[in-house]
Enzyme design. Structure first.
Site, mmCIF file in Angstrom:
data_model
loop_
_atom_site.group_PDB
_atom_site.id
_atom_site.type_symbol
_atom_site.label_atom_id
_atom_site.label_comp_id
_atom_site.label_asym_id
_atom_site.label_seq_id
_atom_site.Cartn_x
_atom_site.Cartn_y
_atom_site.Cartn_z
ATOM 1 N N TYR A 64 0.814 -1.223 0.000
ATOM 2 C CA TYR A 64 0.000 0.000 0.000
ATOM 3 C C TYR A 64 0.851 1.279 0.000
ATOM 4 O O TYR A 64 2.057 1.216 0.164
ATOM 5 C CB TYR A 64 -1.094 -0.022 1.063
ATOM 6 C CG TYR A 64 -0.795 -0.136 2.534
ATOM 7 C CD1 TYR A 64 0.421 0.196 3.093
ATOM 8 C CD2 TYR A 64 -1.816 -0.552 3.394
ATOM 9 C CE1 TYR A 64 0.617 0.119 4.463
ATOM 10 C CE2 TYR A 64 -1.636 -0.632 4.772
ATOM 11 C CZ TYR A 64 -0.415 -0.297 5.304
ATOM 12 O OH TYR A 64 -0.227 -0.374 6.647
ATOM 13 N N GLU A 65 0.236 2.376 -0.242
ATOM 14 C CA GLU A 65 0.939 3.657 -0.476
ATOM 15 C C GLU A 65 1.900 3.558 -1.644
ATOM 16 O O GLU A 65 2.956 4.203 -1.643
ATOM 17 C CB GLU A 65 1.709 4.122 0.768
ATOM 18 C CG GLU A 65 0.853 4.512 1.938
ATOM 19 C CD GLU A 65 -0.265 5.460 1.538
ATOM 20 O OE1 GLU A 65 -1.393 5.193 1.972
ATOM 21 O OE2 GLU A 65 -0.021 6.413 0.783
#
Lengths: 566, 566
Positions: free
Chosen positions: A427-428
């Protein structure tokens, strides 16, 4: 095995390795004196050890649930959240203009590591809010700022970020969520977002969703996207939560880890939103939030690594099995167990130092406006994110291995670290995308920021030769090899750079790790064995990584999907 | 995404890479003609694709349960087990004397890989039985053989192995389970065993436990241990399950993965047992079983790798995200995704080839009695086990990464491969212990078996230079570097060897992988891109691995537990 906050380690890394003294010497962060740093770390550490760490297993065993459209959080999470907010930890880095402490990112990042070690799934909540605060500080109107930021800082309200859709993950520009002008200055937002971290909870007075959507006249792709504040409850004239907005949680995901963190599918049906920044310029605001979050996620990797390391070391010092070379002692005295623990500790130190060096660069960039510091921060961010989360996973894996068969049993707790850490590499921005950012956007200066950093590393190694000739020589040579690799890299076509991006980023992290270990060993002789481990046993990998980088893209495309499938 | 049995890949590796033709040329395995091999692989592959693969997710979602002392297996597992037994797959390698097919291990290993890809938690059941059959064939009395082996081969009964106790894991000799002579030729076995794979089930007529225990006059340590057959139901005079024995399942473990495989704590309270082999010589018999199982577990790593690779490739060929260098195509056309898939495929090929080469050596050792083949099998077994399971985990990790955020969602199935694979690097001797076996027992010949293998690799590389100069040169040089590393290794003290064991084993696997990829590329030009990936991008790691190996033990012990804990 309880978590022990590594306060003195933070002090050492901040003071002796990453140059936090420069931050405290600026006007902006003059309050971040060594005494304040010590007090803050100790206070946060105590919270993590006594209040938050005991919640970690309950969050895993009793995931957040969706009941009649309401998210019920894991046992104790409401109290844990309250303790975080009461300590003022959400708004540590936020501007004092709206009630924040105005402390440097270097300190916030350290505190976030500890909260993440104690209970990663809960830590995600304030981490999201911190990113939202920063985005609002930079891009929101004064009215929005005054209404939202104080309540986000106090923790009365929580913030989320809504980017991803089923067909728009890494490719944010493909999103389909729509916004229409209501004519009264507000907007109507309609669409479905997925993977929304802490999309709802039962302990905050309001949930403030920052949502990316496209206006009818928005161009296709990322350039036509706008950002909106879409609160769960529409604030009334006094700024209190009023009417329910037209949005809701459709479902929560059943995930490998981070069970205590509700990951929601969110539905917006003409929900009322307020524009943040300018129309069609939403990506800029979102990038502010994501940049902050990238370092935060990198530090989550370090969080898990530290916790998994402490957990495995305690087991290895207690578990007796076989006769070790030192006698009938615990398994920590078997060479291969010592090797695993050494690797865990060496990687954790290196990733923490890289993340804190990145935070220092962010602080210096803000405090001085100096473009070199800003370029340094930009260069280190993808490395901090990808390497931190890579080693978060690797260290957690080794932690399971140290436990032997017990590592596979959930009650032991070692496996939870592995499960929780897994998504941090995704994620990110996946770690592949971080690497492409490093070899792409961050090399648009022709490598200037990288060369400047490598020069510092070489200069330091040259100085260190006087007392630690062998280790310093290896670091110098590796930095020189990385400089040559960088020269090669910046001369390539984009896709050859992309093909070598992941090994290049890892090689860069190896060199940085060697550098920071060398600094540590110079400052404190008791750290020489760990530095020797990192430099003699791990740093040599840079050669193979650079060799892989130089292979380019052609060989990858020669491996056709048909050949892969055959 | 359904599993597709890689039948033609097995044919290629067996025929063109690991020299299965030598096996078929022996009297013992004369029946293993190419036609028979093809028929068996196709038949087993069909079973895996249509019957077993559909059980995999149900086993994960509905773990085996203990209800009133009875283990209830996952939905469909009884039918799946029945299908495996009806195909005769349990007794593939068993002697025809008792109803086995007498087929070579090279073929059994290939079939086991497919069953493991389809449903690893179910596959563990026949794998345990196969090990037990082999132990009984070599060590049991004729009466025991005649009573048990036919029923184990038919699958009417299942076999387990009971080594581990709470205080005796890697150190088997520390066990406390007791056996006493009953005076009638039987023994009374008392104690508690943990981590007993498939310790019970609800579909077999009897569960045959092979239990390690110590007689009152047994010496301490491994030399005083005896092995007993302790059946759940004591066979009556007709060999049918009779009186319930004094043993039972205390509990089942809550594990990270392999939920469909019940892992039991077993309690023996004066349970009636029959001696297998001689008193106090139980470890020898158990080692027969464990050696077989080590290769089997190594292949489990390949099972997961193959299944995870197929799963990720299908996703990557379907998922559209962003514009790739080849246009608006699926993510498989992004360079970094192609890199991950290439690594997954290259590692899977190499680990499969190593395991099958090990199986061929076992077969040749048996068929010819040749000590060189036996030494080759002994050398390759720990490499096949550790490298196969290491890459099983690594490939499953990459499979999750290819899925991006979807990889963290359990419904996708990518995460299950990671969870299931985890313990394969631990059970049947942790991979650290495999590496210590390689640098210890397997080097007691002064490196002779290793040098012989390296000579073959160098000779082959020299021949290959004519057509694939670049790749062949790299393999030759790496083999030469490994030879020098081996010369260094055999001259060291035991604990310096142990300190470098894990990197040495991995370097050995890298060289073997390069060698088998080179063979494949020579035999089939369409395999050159994959071979180039393995040799140019992965093989260079051997240098850093050997450098790490040479660091020895002193540096590890300089890193004291106090320093680690500070």
């Amino acid at each position: 095995m309880p978590y022990r906050a590594p306060v003195s380690e933070f002090r050492f890394v901040l003071d002796q390795v990453v140059g936090m003294d420069q931050v405290a010497a600026t006007d902006l962060f003059a309050e971040a004196t060594p005494e304040t740093v010590e007090a803050i770390l100790s206070e946060a550490g105590k919270l993590c050890e006594t209040v938050l760490a005991p919640l970690n297993r309950a969050g895993d065993l009793t995931p957040a649930k969706l009941e009649n459209g309401v998210v019920r959080t894991s046992p104790g999470f409401a109290e844990g959240y309250k303790a975080i907010t009461e300590g003022g930890w959400v708004g540590m880095a936020a501007s004092p203009d709206h009630g924040g402490m105005g402390l440097p990112m270097s300190l916030t990042t350290a505190v976030n590591e500890m909260i993440g070690s104690a209970c990663l799934s809960l830590q995600l909540n304030p981490l999201m809010t911190q990113g939202q605060i920063e985005a609002l500080e930079h891009h929101a109107s004064d009215a929005i700022k005054e209404l939202y930021i104080p309540k986000l800082i106090s923790g009365e309200w929580c913030g989320t970020m809504n980017l991803t859709e089923a067909g728009a993950g890494s490719d944010v520009g493909a999103l389909r969520t729509k916004a229409e002008r209501n004519g009264d200055g507000t907007y109507a937002v309609t669409g479905q977002k997925i993977f929304i971290t802490w999309g709802d909870n039962d302990f905050a007075g309001n949930i403030c969703h920052l949502v990316l959507a496209r206006l009818p006249d928005g161009a296709p792709g990322t350039r036509g996207i706008s950002l909106f504040m879409v609160p769960k409850f529409i604030p009334d004239e006094n700024g209190n939560p009023g009417k329910r907005n037209s949005l809701g949680v459709v479902s929560l995901e059943h995930k490998l880890g981070l069970h205590g963190s509700p990951t929601a599918v969110m539905q917006y049906d003409g929900a009322t939103g307020w524009l943040i920044g300018e129309e069609h310029k939403g990506m800029a605001a979102m990038f502010t939030m994501m940049n902050n979050a990238r370092l935060g996620v990198g530090m989550q990797g370090v969080s898990v690594a530290e916790a998994a390391f402490q957990h495995a070391l305690a087991y290895a010092m207690d578990r007796k099995q076989g006769k070790t070379p030192l006698g009938a002692t615990a398994i920590v005295d078997h060479a291969d167990v010592r090797r695993m623990l050494g690797q865990m500790k060496a990687e954790t130190f290196a990733a923490r130092a890289i993340a804190l060096a990145c935070a220092v660069a962010i602080d210096m960039g803000r405090a001085t406006g100096n473009a070199d510091w800003q370029a340094r921060a930009a260069l280190l961010t993808p490395i901090a994110k990808a390497y931190g989360t890579d080693i978060g996973n690797e260290v957690a894996y080794l932690g399971v291995q140290v436990h032997g068969g017990m590592g596979f049993i959930e009650e032991t707790g070692a496996a939870q670290f592995s499960r929780d850490a897994r998504v941090t590499a995704i994620y990110e921005g996946t770690n592949g995308i971080q690497a492409m950012d490093l070899v792409g956007r961050k090399m648009m200066d022709g490598g200037t920021a990288a060369y400047r950093l490598l020069q510092e590393i070489e200069d330091h190694a040259s100085e260190a030769r006087a007392s630690l000739a062998d280790l310093a020589g290896d670091v110098w040579a590796a930095a020189e090899a990385l400089r040559e690799a960088t020269e090669w890299l910046v001369a390539q076509e984009a896709n050859d750079r992309n093909a070598g991006a992941v090994p290049y980023l890892r090689a860069f992290a190896r060199v940085l790790g060697g550098h920071y270990h060398l600094k540590a060993a110079l400052a404190d002789a008791s750290r020489q064995p760990l530095a020797a481990f990192a430099i003699k046993r791990l740093l040599p990998e840079h050669t193979a990584l650079i060799a892989q980088m130089r292979e380019g893209a052609a060989g990858l495309y020669a491996l056709t999907p048909e050949a892969l499938a055959s």
